[in-house]
Design an enzyme around this catalytic site. Structure first.
Site, PDB file in Angstrom:
ATOM      1  N   LYS A 121      -4.892  -3.544  -5.488  1.00 18.32           N
ATOM      2  CA  LYS A 121      -3.879  -3.431  -4.439  1.00 18.32           C
ATOM      3  C   LYS A 121      -4.380  -4.033  -3.132  1.00 18.32           C
ATOM      4  CE  LYS A 121      -1.999  -1.223  -0.770  1.00 18.32           C
ATOM      5  NZ  LYS A 121      -2.607  -0.749   0.477  1.00 18.32           N
ATOM      6  N   ASP A 140       1.718  -0.647  -4.563  1.00 20.47           N
ATOM      7  CA  ASP A 140       1.283   0.596  -3.926  1.00 20.47           C
ATOM      8  C   ASP A 140       2.271   1.680  -4.343  1.00 20.47           C
ATOM      9  OD1 ASP A 140       3.603   0.224  -2.566  1.00 20.47           O
ATOM     10  OD2 ASP A 140       2.675  -0.329  -0.684  1.00 20.47           O
TER      11      ASP A 140
END
Length: 210
Positions: A121, A140
């Site tokens: 991420k 996310d």
DNA sequence: CTCCCGATAT
DNA sequence: ATATCAGGAG
């Protein structure tokens, strides 16, 4: 309707809603974005920005973070939560960056992921945002929730969701889709009381999990 | 799977 | 009061 069919409509309406979607973290160098993104774990951008405003004046780059007094750095990071963990991550990340990459933020996901405190991420945020590289799709908590509700994926793990999304979304849209979907999740498709009445995807959303 | 951890919305 | 917030490491 198969989820692949709604993707072009989704992208068009996302662009209308968020024409210049970009991350809301403040940064002036790729290294600063990397630090800010590590600090953003379980924490709002607004609070990260409040901390980094003074943090980046005090610590000018990886060398400064590498040499920092750890307890002092912990105090500097306290308002972002997980502050001991984050201080260790930022400091060790800076040291590794100097040792392995000459202090330059690597432009590959493989390189970034070797750094402490950096997983897919964070790596995708830096590559998509600072370097405009479609290395993957940022997944996310917001992108995960929105994708599940829209029926784009049934997976739970972020890496699996990213794989599903990369098959559905054309690669030249990845750097737009991630940040724009984050904003949609943050302000419209919220975790608790999603604003379905004002959602541009209301008519094509199965509302899974709402 | 658990732990890290403070601030804010509900 | 408590769920959740731009996650990642052990």
């Amino acid at each position: 309707m198969p989820s692949a069919q709604i993707v072009p409509t989704l992208l068009a309406r996302l662009r209308q809603a968020h024409p210049d979607a970009r991350y809301e973290l403040n940064w002036s160098t790729p290294f600063e974005l990397l630090v800010a993104t590590i600090l953003a774990a379980q924490c709002t951008d607004e609070r990260v920005n409040r901390v980094t405003a003074t943090l980046f004046q005090k610590y000018s780059g990886p060398q400064a973070f590498a040499e920092a007094n750890t307890p002092e750095l912990e105090e500097d990071l306290r308002p972002t939560g997980f502050y001991k963990q984050k201080a260790k991550s930022v400091q060790n990340m800076s040291r590794e960056l100097l040792a392995k990459f000459g202090g330059e933020v690597p432009r590959t996901i493989e390189g970034l992921v070797t750094l402490p405190g950096v997983a897919r991420k964070t790596a995708n945020v830096v590559l998509n945002t600072a370097f405009n590289l479609p290395s993957g799709i940022i997944v996310d908590t917001h992108v995960a929730r929105v994708s599940q509700r829209l029926g784009l994926t049934k997976k739970e793990k972020p890496e699996d969701i990213e794989q599903d999304l990369m098959k559905l979304v054309p690669q030249d849209q990845w750097t737009f889709f991630g940040p724009a979907t984050v904003l949609h999740g943050r302000y419209t498709c919220t975790a608790r009381k999603p604003k379905c009445e004002e959602c541009p995807f209301n008519d094509l959303c199965p509302k899974i999990g709402v």
